[in-house]
Design an enzyme around this catalytic site. Structure first.
Site, PDB file in Angstrom:
ATOM      1  N   LYS A  77     -43.524  -6.241 -40.723  1.00  0.00           N
ATOM      2  CA  LYS A  77     -42.166  -6.080 -41.220  1.00  0.00           C
ATOM      3  C   LYS A  77     -41.222  -5.560 -40.136  1.00  0.00           C
ATOM      4  CE  LYS A  77     -43.421  -3.494 -44.769  1.00  0.00           C
ATOM      5  NZ  LYS A  77     -44.897  -3.527 -44.613  1.00  0.00           N
ATOM      6  N   THR A  78     -41.668  -4.563 -39.394  1.00  0.00           N
ATOM      7  CA  THR A  78     -40.829  -4.051 -38.309  1.00  0.00           C
ATOM      8  C   THR A  78     -40.605  -5.108 -37.242  1.00  0.00           C
ATOM      9  OG1 THR A  78     -41.592  -1.781 -38.682  1.00  0.00           O
ATOM     10  CG2 THR A  78     -40.626  -2.278 -36.533  1.00  0.00           C
ATOM     11  N   ASP A 122     -36.679   1.291 -42.857  1.00  0.00           N
ATOM     12  CA  ASP A 122     -38.092   1.259 -43.217  1.00  0.00           C
ATOM     13  C   ASP A 122     -38.350   2.155 -44.430  1.00  0.00           C
ATOM     14  OD1 ASP A 122     -40.731   0.567 -43.033  1.00  0.00           O
ATOM     15  OD2 ASP A 122     -41.193   1.875 -41.344  1.00  0.00           O
ATOM     16  N   THR A 171     -43.341  -0.863 -48.724  1.00  0.00           N
ATOM     17  CA  THR A 171     -44.728  -1.136 -49.101  1.00  0.00           C
ATOM     18  C   THR A 171     -44.897  -1.100 -50.609  1.00  0.00           C
ATOM     19  OG1 THR A 171     -45.218   1.230 -48.851  1.00  0.00           O
ATOM     20  CG2 THR A 171     -45.643  -0.192 -46.946  1.00  0.00           C
ATOM     21  N   ARG A 230     -52.357  -5.201 -37.198  1.00  0.00           N
ATOM     22  CA  ARG A 230     -52.397  -3.900 -36.514  1.00  0.00           C
ATOM     23  C   ARG A 230     -53.834  -3.424 -36.349  1.00  0.00           C
ATOM     24  NH1 ARG A 230     -48.735  -0.081 -39.241  1.00  0.00           N
ATOM     25  NH2 ARG A 230     -47.203  -0.827 -37.736  1.00  0.00           N
TER      26      ARG A 230
END
Length: 357
Positions: A77-78, A122, A171, A230
């Protein structure tokens, strides 16, 4: 290669398979993030839809619609927010919901935006309610009312804002109030990655990190990465260390498997905590049902740790089920740990069923 969510801490500290970015992740990710949609791996539908939104905005010479990205941590997302800014050739401002506790905090950020700038917010669902209500008007009318003074003498001064693009990431999309969710022109849900996509992520990261890896080694790492880029990159770095110290630097399937065995990450991506929960459920309680509190005591962890950290992945993998009577292991859990399920007609603790024949 995609990353996400640089705020927050894992409930159990620094888990190798945790999806929240630690300091090392943040430092590495800054150098490895893809710069445009063409480099971004996975999320095919989201990339295609977002590409259309951005191209249309550029053709009109307008700012892009506000974008809401939802999904688990670590899915990108970032990264997508930065790509949106790059594709629109606009600067980006990054902040988070927990950092905005007052409407004045948000007003200060909004009033300093440049025309066309991208504001990445965020964990937007954790923003305070007063700031959230101010954001409604800012998104829709590009205007905020700044309150000057207190009590009966307070005055609302309207402040015009330049057109900007808000990219919200969450999230937990279900916690967003409908009025806020409806003000986003484009919403997208980020899905977990398939192993083949993660293999491409691992190969790209290995190339950028100067790690020599063969296809089987990349597949081994991808298969243990819980569908999350990640985690794949974190495992790659640990395997790289092992290969440099214990071998000749080449990451093969055997080297990757040996390295991840040292770090207690098994073939399905389960770590020590995950296996402890399953082993307690199977060996102590015969597969359940058992209450969460009892299971937590048996594992030696806090109730919240078991429920929020271990269980989501176990449920997603089909190894554990949450039922009204308690937690129950599935046949796949017995098979994964190499154990034999109890005979029919016995209760969870292995004794005869009270109401059985």
């Amino acid at each position: 290669m995609n990353w996400d969510d640089t705020t927050g801490t894992d409930a159990t500290g620094e888990r190798l398979v945790g999806s929240v970015a630690d300091r090392e992740d943040q430092a590495v990710e800054a150098a490895l993030r893809p710069k445009d949609l063409g480099e971004f791996i996975g999320q095919e539908k989201v990339r295609e839809q977002l590409d259309l939104v951005l191209r249309a905005a550029r053709a009109r010479g307008a700012t892009a619609d506000h974008v809401l990205l939802s999904g688990a941590p670590g899915l990108g997302k970032t990264t997508l927010s930065m790509i949106i800014a790059a594709e629109m050739e606009a600067p980006i401002r990054i902040t988070s919901g927990p950092a905005i506790q007052h409407a004045g905090d948000l007003a200060a950020i909004l009033s300093s935006l440049q025309e066309g700038e991208v504001l990445f917010l965020d964990e937007i669902h954790r923003m305070s309610r007063p700031a959230e209500e101010m954001l409604y008007m800012a998104m829709e009318d590009f205007r905020v009312d700044v309150i000057v003074g207190k009590g009966p003498g307070a005055t609302a001064i309207p402040l015009e804002l330049p057109p900007f693009t808000l990219v919200g990431a969450t999230t937990r999309a279900g916690l967003l109030p409908p009025p806020l969710r409806d003000r986003f022109g484009f919403t997208a849900h980020m899905e977990f990655y398939e192993p083949a996509e993660l293999e491409r992520v691992v190969h790209r990261s290995a190339s950028l990190l100067d790690v020599e890896i063969d296809p089987a080694g990349a597949a081994e790492i991808a298969g243990r990465s819980r569908g999350t880029p990640r985690i794949a990159n974190r495992l790659l770095r640990r395997v790289r260390d092992y290969a440099q110290v214990k071998a000749d630097g080449l990451v093969t399937k055997d080297i990757a498997a040996a390295a991840l065995a040292v770090y207690e990450v098994d073939a399905r991506g389960l770590d020590r905590l995950d296996r402890a929960v399953l082993e307690a459920l199977l060996k102590l309680f015969g597969g359940g049902p058992v209450g969460l509190s009892t299971l937590s005591v048996a594992v030696g962890e806090e109730r919240e740790t078991v429920e929020e950290v271990a269980e989501p992945f176990l449920v997603r993998e089909g190894l554990l089920a949450r039922t009204p009577r308690g937690r129950v292991a599935t046949p796949a859990a017995w098979a994964h740990l190499g154990l034999t399920p109890p005979r029919p007609g016995t209760s969870g603790n292995g004794q005869g069923d009270l109401f059985g024949a």
